[in-house]
Design a protein around this motif. Structure first.
Motif: not given
Lengths: 416, 416
Positions: B301-303, B345-347, B350, B390-392
């Protein structure tokens, strides 16, 4: 820390820790978050607002107190007080955690009769457990009723910010400003002991001073001081969700406010602040979980300070170096190999390494040192690893501790 | 490794390790560098020269064998043989060490009657002690007299490259190339166990194959395979002066040499090579110093893959995570905090985390998981930590082990 006065170079070391500087009151009380020790601290600027600055964790997982305090300081650059609780980090608690943090600030604001935006917050302890709000409310009221500026009050406060630390960490120095002649005090307290973990650490630092200084200059001084102290500190390489260092300036020294960062007065203050921060950071390394010794890693002879810092950090964080330090093993190979993987190019044939004062590596190969003698010299409470890379004039220091059976015990036997 | 054949997905697992592929002979003998185990290995391409590739340590402190082998491969891209000694890394020995390494290659060249530039070298063991050249000379002669291609010879060779490892690490698979139809074997052996240290580790990998492949394509396949295997492996974060991974291709499978890295045959080979390298890398983590369990850290879930890799590496290297794994502590806070300091960086709101199959963190807060049950599920030989940011769509895996009392004992009690 001894509470007697003594001269260290240009500074007189004085008693009183976080209230050694004029214009502050503090209290450390117990509300019951921790089993035995004090756990609520309130640090207050007596008259009006203190000029204030802070530096915060770079971890992207941050507790609400970090977001709260950083945004208050960015908006105003002044503060009336800091409220701290130990025993519960209020991190990983989602939106309710944000609400609880604001509520804690509001209770402190109520007790001091000031707007909530003038209150900074800090929390340390268990992650993922809701703050016990009812006892915190009474703790804050209690603390507000017991504010004082005695050395005893300072030590009670220094206890109230601890988690697994085995001793309180306080320090203060006094010195005259070279230009204005005003006598200024810088003092503070810190806590650390391990790292982030569901029932443990977080690095916290609280520094006060009575100097009068413009907000931007104060912030510059704090950023510079933490860069070579709290940010050159490693127990196990883990940053916390809650790491924070605050600096409050009351202005009670009566000097004309310092605004010029090129002035001699600014430089004298910055030097003293750096000295205090390094002292408080080293106390954290000395009290690292399971630590048996405080180790300074000094790297010289690099092209840039950043290069020296990278190499010092990699050596200071290496589990192999840290277990060798625990075992009093003069293991030059682990030190050089750690230096070699720091991401800085150097020629091993130009590198020199000293351990506890003895040259153990030079010209690409170990020296014929007396291993039992060096091992004996390592069996002390405090020692230095010095690596010179022979390629420039820059240098840096990192502060760390050794890795013992107790480190594994403390961190493996505890259960979430 | 069991030596029986079995099907794993598209590959048949076969016996024979580093000589499972046709066209190679190997010997592992004892010359006396180590107290008890075999310590000289000679791996030879039977007919002519093998196409060859290597990847080497990024540590700037490098042993002469690394410089020697890397420059030979850069100049020629082929090799006749690799000579390996265990028990002495020949690192930190200055100019005499460079001479001794060349001499070792020359003796192997003499025994095989080939030019010295066709001999690659690898050493692992004590740093800073001169190689015992007299016994190495006789060891190389002895090895040349005992070359063979039986599974027993392969296992003897796998023993001869070990240092503090507690078991040999061998693996081989066989599969048909989809386009040419030729049946190809990829096999090898590895050693690791700890890290760099004056009497220990270094990661070494030796892979052979009978595929016919152009030199550049072979190198591409090895670089890609090591990037997700040996380079995603951490026992304690320390790279060695001697880390090396070699790939030799004999061409004995008889296929038309693969040159196009976009072809299906290339992809099939690269997949098998990656599978073999991951298997051999995991065996190293499983045998990490003091390890009680093998841990796969999977980050999704990463970019970018690089982001996933950074987060997986930071979790896999965290002493706090590793001691919690030893203690079977479902400590989601340490996992998330390690992720948070990886420089990505991540939230956290998420992020989701799974430990041994149970979701322990979601939506910025821990789930209400059954801690004793998860702890029980952690008390196994092999488990996975899975963190989704949860970002990619990118992901990566890292392989590690836990941190035990024995890790401290092995690394603190040994003296240089």
């Amino acid at each position: 820390m001894a509470v007697s006065e003594m001269e260290i170079g240009k500074w007189s070391v004085v008693a009183g820790g976080v209230v050694a500087a004029r214009g502050f009151q503090v209290a450390g009380v117990r509300c019951g978050i921790k089993r035995k020790r004090r756990d609520i601290c309130l640090l207050v600027c007596e008259d009006g607002e203190a000029t204030a600055a802070g530096v915060f964790t770079t971890n992207v997982v941050r507790a609400p107190c970090v977001d709260w305090s950083e945004s208050r300081l960015a908006a105003k650059g002044t503060a009336k007080a800091i409220v701290v609780n130990a025993g519960n980090a209020n991190a990983g608690n989602g939106y309710p955690g944000e609400h609880d943090n604001t509520q804690m600030a509001q209770w402190a604001a109520n007790a001091l009769r000031v707007p909530v935006d003038l209150i900074l917050t800090a929390s340390t302890g268990v992650i993922g457990t809701p703050l016990p709000m009812a006892i915190i409310a009474s703790g804050i009221t209690d603390a507000a009723d017991h504010l004082g500026n005695s050395p005893e009050a300072a030590t009670e406060a220094a206890e109230a910010i601890l988690t697994t630390d085995t001793f309180t960490k306080e320090y203060a120095v006094r010195f005259p400003l070279p230009e204005s002649g005003a006598v200024v005090t810088v003092g503070g307290m810190s806590k650390g002991s391990g790292m982030i973990a569901p029932n443990m650490a977080t690095m916290l630092g609280f520094i006060t001073t009575d100097v009068a200084m413009a907000s931007d200059a104060l912030r510059s001084a704090l950023v510079a001081a933490t860069a070579v102290s709290f940010n050159c500190l490693t127990v196990d390489g883990d940053t916390s969700t809650n790491d924070s260092c605050f600096l409050l300036a009351s202005g009670a020294a009566g000097n004309v406010a310092i605004g010029d960062t090129d002035s001699a007065d600014y430089q004298a203050f910055a030097d003293a602040l750096t000295h205090v921060c390094i002292h408080l950071a080293k106390e954290i390394a000395r009290d690292g979980e399971g630590a048996t010794k405080l180790v300074t890693v000094r790297v010289t002879g690099t092209a840039t300070t950043e290069d020296a810092r990278k190499v010092a950090k990699t050596i200071a964080e290496s589990p192999l170096v840290k277990t060798a330090l625990f075992g009093n093993d003069p293991n030059w190979g682990r030190i050089l190999a750690a230096a070699g993987r720091a991401g800085v190019r150097f020629d091993p044939k130009k590198a020199t390494a000293y351990l506890a004062g003895t040259c153990i590596f030079a010209h690409g190969t170990p020296t014929k040192f007396d291993a039992p003698a060096v091992s004996k010299a390592m069996a002390v409470k405090e020692l230095t690893i010095h690596v010179d890379l022979g390629t420039g004039d820059a240098e840096a220091r990192f502060y760390t501790c050794d890795f013992s059976y107790d480190y594994v015990r403390i961190n493996a036997e505890y259960h979430t």
